[in-house]
Design an enzyme around this catalytic site. Structure first.
Site, PDB file in Angstrom:
ATOM      1  N   TYR A 283       0.809  -1.209   0.000  1.00 40.70           N
ATOM      2  CA  TYR A 283       0.000   0.000   0.000  1.00 40.70           C
ATOM      3  C   TYR A 283       0.843   1.260   0.000  1.00 40.70           C
ATOM      4  CZ  TYR A 283      -2.384   3.478   2.965  1.00 40.70           C
ATOM      5  OH  TYR A 283      -2.848   4.616   3.546  1.00 40.70           O
ATOM      6  N   LYS A 284       1.900   1.255   0.789  1.00 39.54           N
ATOM      7  CA  LYS A 284       2.762   2.425   0.710  1.00 39.54           C
ATOM      8  C   LYS A 284       4.213   1.985   0.835  1.00 39.54           C
ATOM      9  CE  LYS A 284       2.346   4.191   5.386  1.00 39.54           C
ATOM     10  NZ  LYS A 284       1.952   5.356   6.157  1.00 39.54           N
ATOM     11  N   HIS A 329     -12.350   6.679  10.517  1.00 38.66           N
ATOM     12  CA  HIS A 329     -11.303   6.842   9.489  1.00 38.66           C
ATOM     13  C   HIS A 329     -11.284   8.280   8.997  1.00 38.66           C
ATOM     14  CE1 HIS A 329      -8.798   6.093   5.988  1.00 38.66           C
ATOM     15  NE2 HIS A 329      -8.569   4.868   6.462  1.00 38.66           N
ATOM     16  N   GLY A 330     -10.152   8.754   8.563  1.00 37.72           N
ATOM     17  CA  GLY A 330     -10.064  10.069   7.930  1.00 37.72           C
ATOM     18  C   GLY A 330     -10.841  10.055   6.611  1.00 37.72           C
ATOM     19  N   ASP A 331     -11.317  11.221   6.185  1.00 41.31           N
ATOM     20  CA  ASP A 331     -12.156  11.226   4.976  1.00 41.31           C
ATOM     21  C   ASP A 331     -11.334  11.170   3.684  1.00 41.31           C
ATOM     22  OD1 ASP A 331     -11.102  13.718   4.920  1.00 41.31           O
ATOM     23  OD2 ASP A 331     -12.983  14.793   5.158  1.00 41.31           O
ATOM     24  N   ASP A 332     -10.013  11.022   3.820  1.00 47.93           N
ATOM     25  CA  ASP A 332      -9.144  10.977   2.634  1.00 47.93           C
ATOM     26  C   ASP A 332      -9.381   9.721   1.792  1.00 47.93           C
ATOM     27  OD1 ASP A 332      -8.084   9.778   5.011  1.00 47.93           O
ATOM     28  OD2 ASP A 332      -6.296   9.273   3.871  1.00 47.93           O
ATOM     29  N   GLN A 338      -7.969   3.874  -1.954  1.00 47.51           N
ATOM     30  CA  GLN A 338      -8.623   3.282  -0.785  1.00 47.51           C
ATOM     31  C   GLN A 338     -10.154   3.245  -0.888  1.00 47.51           C
ATOM     32  OE1 GLN A 338      -6.899   3.875   3.228  1.00 47.51           O
ATOM     33  NE2 GLN A 338      -6.084   5.717   2.300  1.00 47.51           N
ATOM     34  N   ASP A 444      28.673  -5.859 -23.457  1.00 45.31           N
ATOM     35  CA  ASP A 444      28.573  -6.361 -22.078  1.00 45.31           C
ATOM     36  C   ASP A 444      29.700  -7.365 -21.811  1.00 45.31           C
ATOM     37  OD1 ASP A 444      27.632  -7.152 -19.598  1.00 45.31           O
ATOM     38  OD2 ASP A 444      25.996  -8.384 -20.393  1.00 45.31           O
TER      39      ASP A 444
HETATM   40  C1  SPV Z   1      22.330  -8.665 -17.135  1.00 44.46           C
HETATM   41  O1  SPV Z   1      21.226  -8.148 -17.082  1.00 44.46           O
HETATM   42  O2  SPV Z   1      23.332  -8.050 -17.396  1.00 44.46           O
HETATM   43  C2  SPV Z   1      22.474 -10.097 -16.857  1.00 44.46           C
HETATM   44  C3  SPV Z   1      21.327 -10.981 -17.017  1.00 44.46           C
HETATM   45  O3  SPV Z   1      23.538 -10.509 -16.524  1.00 44.46           O
HETATM   46  S1  SPV Z   1      21.396 -11.632 -18.575  1.00 44.46           S
HETATM   47  O4  SPV Z   1      21.514 -10.551 -19.505  1.00 44.46           O
HETATM   48  O5  SPV Z   1      20.217 -12.420 -18.775  1.00 44.46           O
HETATM   49  O6  SPV Z   1      22.609 -12.461 -18.633  1.00 44.46           O
HETATM   50 MG    MG Z   2      25.112  -9.131 -16.696  1.00 45.56          MG
END
Ligand code: SPV
Ligand code: MG
Length: 672
Positions: A283-284, A329-332, A338, A444
């Site tokens: 909820y929060k 309860h508050g009227d919010d 909610q 990567d």
């Molecule tokens: C990435 O998000 O860099 C990961 C997960 O290593 S995956 O790309 O699925 O390998």
């Molecule tokens: Mg990765």
């Protein structure tokens, strides 16, 4: 608004009880008299000025009222002719204090349910209390009603009449008319007009607008004799046994909560439902204080009768169990997320005759400041780091969304969708090596160095509070990894995931298309051990990522590695797969869980994306990472915008796929 309380009468039908004091000082409960009850109810509702007419025992009453030390300014007006006149003359004596005011007029021998007074005060038009549930009294007041308005009030009217009580809310225009009539009666020189009911003057007004306010079978009664006293005292005992239910999710009590608690206490015994941590997070924000501490906090508040857990945002379970007479309860909650919960509360209360009381919500500056401080606290490294472990323990399964910048961090932090009267949101953020590298236009392959990766984390943490899971690639050299662990831990990162590869790492989604070398088990275990020895707190987690299925080394290899890595101290295990069918992931999870029921299991369902979180949870998975969806969705959107501009030699056509500039400049609030 001023209250006018009429206490000049002799109360002779009360016998010995009024021999030495006025009737209003009669005790109706332990340490409560009619007048003390009336005055404290008025004070609680913010009325500050009271005019009280007195007669016999005026000094005794005055002294008594002052001894109550209520925050009221009471003007006492003695009717010197109290023995030979009626309260019409007492009002006449007090007229100088009553001109041009909204008036709450009540007789000094009236005892009423607090909700009746609330209704009378809340009335938008002048009103008098009547009851459609009570039989017409023989001798007491009745009100004749026609066209929805009160036409006459007196003891002799039976036709089209309802039982009535002398408790009025009179708006200024109506009161001015009535007061003028009272003055005319009293100055007419006719002694009979000083001895009659003030209502006789009211009845003489042709164009009055006084609505009947129906109190039904709630308590609103005058005490005229010993029998009345006994009956009213008994009903008050029953009122005190009523239960009032309040629900709290807060971990910080502020003046608004205190005001709500004070108000709720007026209606009966206070039963507080404290939302469990699981319910609060739907909820929060994440609670700063865990449930047992929040429960103890409410138990320590004076006047709280009982504190219980509320397991869901829905009140149904607790309302059905305790059947409280009131929910406050508050009227919010009348609008927004909610609203549905409110509708259900009203329906459940109606099913057994309970009542909802709403009060204006106090979202004041002090509260906003407290919330801001709470959010700041949550973003602090120690708190943020510890949150992931707590969330896993609390929810069983947590979700993380990829973030590679402040903006994507904000999306992971703030995106929420309504679900089951609550809000569904991500629990954590995944700082992906793939997306962090892609955002920089780099492959990567651990080319983006740790210093740069730390900057990304810092940017994200600067504007968010949710826990961070860091994709640590291979972790690098063990000698480097120990430093990485310390830095991440100090920054407030909750978990680093390192994969069991060595040499030039390529993204796992290439599978066997790219040549990749899996680390030897002892070497990887040594890296895990070194990392665990380097960390300073017990909230930081090292997750060992197993690449056996990606590299097609088989299930047995994956499991052997999993147990070796947990033996070496890994706090969690990530099992990865690039198959679209999740069965190898589920088979791994089932076999791992058969031997290790506790170590958290982490998955990245990028390829096997049809499986739901619920199915994964059923197989013992604890963390689901959505590793690259923000990058993959934004890239084509950006590319499309660029193409549209090139194609049309202008930006107009591209606008259709863009956020309006009025919105982009407000996208990030200044105080994030
Ligand atoms: C990435 O998000 O860099 C990961 C997960 O290593 S995956 O790309 O699925 O390998
Ligand atoms: Mg990765």
């Amino acid at each position: 608004m001023k209250a006018l309380i009429l206490n000049s009468g002799l109360g002779s039908r009360m016998g010995a009880l009024t021999a030495e004091q006025p009737k209003c000082m009669t005790e109706i409960a332990a340490e409560e008299t009619i007048v003390s009850r009336q005055l404290s109810m008025l004070a609680e509702r913010g009325i500050r000025e009271v005019v009280m007419t007195t007669g016999a025992f005026a000094d005794v009453l005055e002294q008594y009222c002052r001894s109550l030390e209520l925050p009221l300014q009471i003007t006492f007006v003695k009717n010197p002719r109290y023995a030979e006149t009626n309260y019409i003359y007492s009002i006449y004596c007090a007229r100088g204090h009553l001109l041009h005011e909204d008036i709450l007029l009540l007789h000094g021998d009236l005892v009423f349910d607090p909700t009746v007074l609330d209704d009378v005060l809340a009335a938008e038009q002048s009103c008098m209390t009547v009851s459609s549930a009570l039989p017409l009294p023989e001798k007491d007041f009745k009100a004749v009603i026609a066209d929805g308005c009160i036409q006459k009030v007196g003891t002799a009217f039976f036709d089209r009449a309802l039982a009535a009580q002398p408790l009025y809310h009179l708006k200024r225009t109506e009161w001015d008319k009535w007061l003028a009539g009272i003055i005319a009666f009293c100055e007419s020189g006719d002694p009979a007009q000083q001895k009659c009911y003030a209502e006789d003057a009211l009845n003489a007004i042709a164009d009055k607008q006084i609505m009947p306010l129906d109190f039904g079978d709630r308590l609103c009664a005058e005490i005229d004799n010993a029998d009345d006293l006994a009956a009213v005292s008994e009903r008050l005992c029953a009122l005190r046994e009523r239960t009032v239910y309040l629900c709290f999710s807060t971990d910080m009590i502020h003046s608004g909560h205190i005001a709500l608690i004070r108000k709720a206490k007026r209606y009966g015994r206070l039963l507080i439902g404290v939302l469990t941590d699981e319910a609060v997070v739907t909820y929060k924000r994440f609670p700063l204080m865990p449930f047992p501490e929040r429960k103890a906090m409410f138990e320590a508040i004076a006047g709280v009768w009982k504190v219980t857990a509320q397991n869901t945002l829905s009140y149904r379970e607790n309302l059905m169990q305790y059947r409280p007479d009131f929910v406050v309860h508050g009227d919010d909650w009348r609008t927004g997320i909610q609203q549905q919960i409110r509708d259900e509360v009203i329906a459940v209360l109606q099913s057994y005759g309970g009542r909802l009381i709403e009060t204006p919500y106090a979202n004041d500056d002090a509260y906003r400041e407290l919330e801001k401080r709470a959010r700041a606290e949550m973003s602090m490294p120690d708190f943020r780091r510890a949150r992931l472990k707590k969330a896993i323990a609390m929810k069983g399964l947590v979700t993380a969304l990829e973030a590679h910048s402040g903006l994507t961090g904000l999306i992971a932090e703030k995106t929420a969708v309504p679900e089951n009267s609550g809000l569904r949101q991500f629990d954590a953020m995944w700082v992906s090596s793939l997306c962090d590298s892609t955002a920089k236009g780099k492959p990567d392959i651990e080319l983006v160095d740790m210093t740069s990766r730390f900057r990304t984390i810092d940017e994200i943490m600067d504007v968010t509070t949710k826990p961070v899971i860091f994709d640590g690639d291979t972790g690098g050299l063990t000698e480097h990894f120990v430093h990485t662990v310390r830095t991440l831990e100090r920054m407030g990162v909750s978990m680093v995931v390192i994969e069991d590869k060595t040499g030039l790492k390529k993204n796992s989604l290439f599978g066997t298309e790219a040549a990749q070398t899996q680390a030897e088990i002892p070497d990887f275990c040594a890296k895990i051990r070194a990392g665990k020895n380097a960390q300073k707190t017990d909230t930081f987690m090292i997750c060992a990522r197993i690449e056996s299925l990606i590299l097609e080394r088989g299930m047995e290899d994956a499991l052997t590695r999993a147990f070796a890595y947990t033996d070496a101290g890994a706090d969690a295990v990530m099992i990865h797969s690039r198959k679209t069918d999740p069965s190898e992931i589920l088979a791994f999870a089932d076999r791992f869980r058969a031997r290790d029921p506790v170590t958290p299991l982490v998955v990245v369902p990028t390829a096997f994306n049809t499986i739901t979180e619920e199915e994964l949870k059923a197989h013992g998975i604890n963390v689901v990472i959505y590793a690259n969806q923000l990058t993959r969705s934004s890239f084509p959107a950006m590319q499309k915008a660029a193409e549209l501009i090139l194609t049309h030699h202008r930006a107009k056509e591209c606008d259709a796929v863009c956020m309006p500039f009025q919105q982009i400049i407000r996208l990030i609030p200044e105080d994030t």
